[in-house]
Write a protein that holds these residues in place. Structure first.
Motif, PDB file in Angstrom:
ATOM      1  N   UNK A 291     -13.235   3.332  -7.725  1.00 17.07           N
ATOM      2  CA  UNK A 291     -12.319   3.518  -7.809  1.00 17.07           C
ATOM      3  C   UNK A 291     -11.610   4.034  -7.543  1.00 17.07           C
ATOM      4  N   UNK A 292      -9.882   4.447  -7.844  1.00 11.09           N
ATOM      5  CA  UNK A 292      -9.111   4.727  -6.945  1.00 11.09           C
ATOM      6  C   UNK A 292      -8.879   6.005  -8.170  1.00 11.09           C
ATOM      7  N   UNK A 293      -9.007   7.439  -7.178  1.00 10.78           N
ATOM      8  CA  UNK A 293      -8.297   8.890  -7.946  1.00 10.78           C
ATOM      9  C   UNK A 293      -6.559   8.365  -7.753  1.00 10.78           C
ATOM     10  N   UNK A 294      -6.303   9.394  -8.888  1.00  6.79           N
ATOM     11  CA  UNK A 294      -4.593   9.158  -9.091  1.00  6.79           C
ATOM     12  C   UNK A 294      -4.546  11.158  -8.983  1.00  6.79           C
ATOM     13  N   UNK A 295      -3.192  11.457  -8.510  1.00  3.76           N
ATOM     14  CA  UNK A 295      -2.824  12.441  -8.970  1.00  3.76           C
ATOM     15  C   UNK A 295      -1.199  12.863  -8.951  1.00  3.76           C
ATOM     16  N   UNK A 296      -1.121  13.123 -10.213  1.00  9.70           N
ATOM     17  CA  UNK A 296       0.063  13.123 -10.664  1.00  9.70           C
ATOM     18  C   UNK A 296       0.499  14.503 -10.659  1.00  9.70           C
ATOM     19  N   UNK A 297       1.604  15.483 -10.869  1.00  9.17           N
ATOM     20  CA  UNK A 297       2.377  15.978 -11.092  1.00  9.17           C
ATOM     21  C   UNK A 297       3.755  15.860 -12.193  1.00  9.17           C
ATOM     22  N   UNK A 298       4.001  16.314 -13.295  1.00  4.69           N
ATOM     23  CA  UNK A 298       5.123  16.643 -13.898  1.00  4.69           C
ATOM     24  C   UNK A 298       4.188  15.364 -14.535  1.00  4.69           C
ATOM     25  N   UNK A 299       3.609  14.129 -14.772  1.00  4.28           N
ATOM     26  CA  UNK A 299       3.838  12.873 -15.012  1.00  4.28           C
ATOM     27  C   UNK A 299       4.458  12.179 -13.635  1.00  4.28           C
ATOM     28  N   UNK A 300       4.142  12.250 -12.680  1.00  7.84           N
ATOM     29  CA  UNK A 300       4.582  11.722 -12.203  1.00  7.84           C
ATOM     30  C   UNK A 300       3.331  11.467 -10.441  1.00  7.84           C
ATOM     31  N   UNK A 301       3.027   9.607 -10.534  1.00  7.11           N
ATOM     32  CA  UNK A 301       2.285   9.746  -9.475  1.00  7.11           C
ATOM     33  C   UNK A 301       3.338   9.545  -8.249  1.00  7.11           C
ATOM     34  N   UNK A 302       2.034  10.876  -7.716  1.00  9.63           N
ATOM     35  CA  UNK A 302       2.536  11.078  -6.489  1.00  9.63           C
ATOM     36  C   UNK A 302       1.275  11.172  -5.268  1.00  9.63           C
ATOM     37  N   UNK A 303       0.066  11.046  -5.246  1.00  7.95           N
ATOM     38  CA  UNK A 303      -0.839  11.029  -4.627  1.00  7.95           C
ATOM     39  C   UNK A 303      -2.367   9.981  -5.280  1.00  7.95           C
ATOM     40  N   UNK A 304      -2.885   9.485  -4.395  1.00  8.02           N
ATOM     41  CA  UNK A 304      -3.963   8.659  -4.277  1.00  8.02           C
ATOM     42  C   UNK A 304      -5.178   8.524  -3.537  1.00  8.02           C
ATOM     43  N   UNK A 305      -6.755   8.412  -3.514  1.00  6.66           N
ATOM     44  CA  UNK A 305      -7.929   8.126  -2.553  1.00  6.66           C
ATOM     45  C   UNK A 305      -8.471   6.721  -3.349  1.00  6.66           C
ATOM     46  N   UNK A 306      -8.918   5.868  -3.162  1.00  8.37           N
ATOM     47  CA  UNK A 306      -9.821   4.921  -3.182  1.00  8.37           C
ATOM     48  C   UNK A 306     -11.104   5.088  -2.359  1.00  8.37           C
ATOM     49  N   UNK A 307     -12.767   5.102  -2.860  1.00  7.38           N
ATOM     50  CA  UNK A 307     -13.339   5.820  -3.343  1.00  7.38           C
ATOM     51  C   UNK A 307     -14.275   4.311  -3.677  1.00  7.38           C
ATOM     52  N   UNK A 308     -15.370   3.880  -2.937  1.00  7.86           N
ATOM     53  CA  UNK A 308     -16.126   3.259  -3.298  1.00  7.86           C
ATOM     54  C   UNK A 308     -18.107   3.743  -2.585  1.00  7.86           C
ATOM     55  N   UNK A 309     -18.731   3.712  -3.918  1.00  6.79           N
ATOM     56  CA  UNK A 309     -19.812   4.034  -2.878  1.00  6.79           C
ATOM     57  C   UNK A 309     -21.143   2.691  -2.864  1.00  6.79           C
TER      58      UNK A 309
END
Length: 173
Positions: A62-80
């Motif tokens: 999965x890729x987790x996204x981080x949004x503030x005020x509906x704007x994408x400003x961060x993410x991280x890729x995770x794989x088991x």
């Protein structure tokens, strides 16, 4: 005033924004506004929409996204991968770095690992990125001694010098 913050799994609709975010944080002039730039080490793009789509379609990833005020400003890729969770592509917009977003994404990754019953999180870091290695060490990651050659693949950049990755691991309790 409260700013709405949200960490959630990425979808196909997020791919164009993810592509722009990741490339702006790692490569090119815009990346030099932040401390995580690879622009002095690698030319070209860090990723592309095709590669991101493949990541989203990878089983157990999965890729987790981080949004503030509906704007994408961060993410991280995770794989088991077996009993471990691999963490990669931790990205925060250069303009938003040093604001704790990376720490929040790391905490979300640890929660995700726990939910998947993983016993550790592994990452790979370019060996000459000493400030980044120190950042991960402050968060409990330790070098495993394993080194991996940096891929010779123009789709993920053209090396300006020989590079390799080191594997780091954090055991979860």
């Amino acid at each position: 005033m409260t700013i709405n913050k949200l960490i959630s799994p990425a979808t196909e609709q997020d791919i164009p924004a993810l592509d722009k975010l990741v490339n702006s944080a790692y490569r090119g002039e815009s990346s030099k506004k932040g401390w995580t730039t690879e622009a002095d080490l690698i030319d070209g793009l860090r990723t592309n929409e095709y590669g991101l789509r493949e990541m989203l379609q990878t089983p157990n990833a999965t890729i987790l996204t981080y949004e503030e005020a509906d704007k994408l400003i961060g993410c991280v890729y995770l794989e088991k991968k077996g009993a471990d969770l691999y963490l990669g592509m931790l990205t925060v917009s250069p303009e938003a770095q040093t604001g704790g977003i990376g720490k929040q994404l790391m905490a979300a990754a640890e929660r995700h690992a726990t939910e998947l019953h993983c016993t550790a999180i592994t990452i790979t870091v370019i060996t000459i990125r000493h400030e980044l290695i120190a950042w991960y060490e402050r968060r409990g990651y330790q070098p495993t001694g394993e080194k991996i050659p940096f891929p010779n693949n123009p789709n993920i950049g053209v090396l300006k010098q020989p590079l390799e990755f080191m594997v780091m691991k954090k055991v979860l309790v």
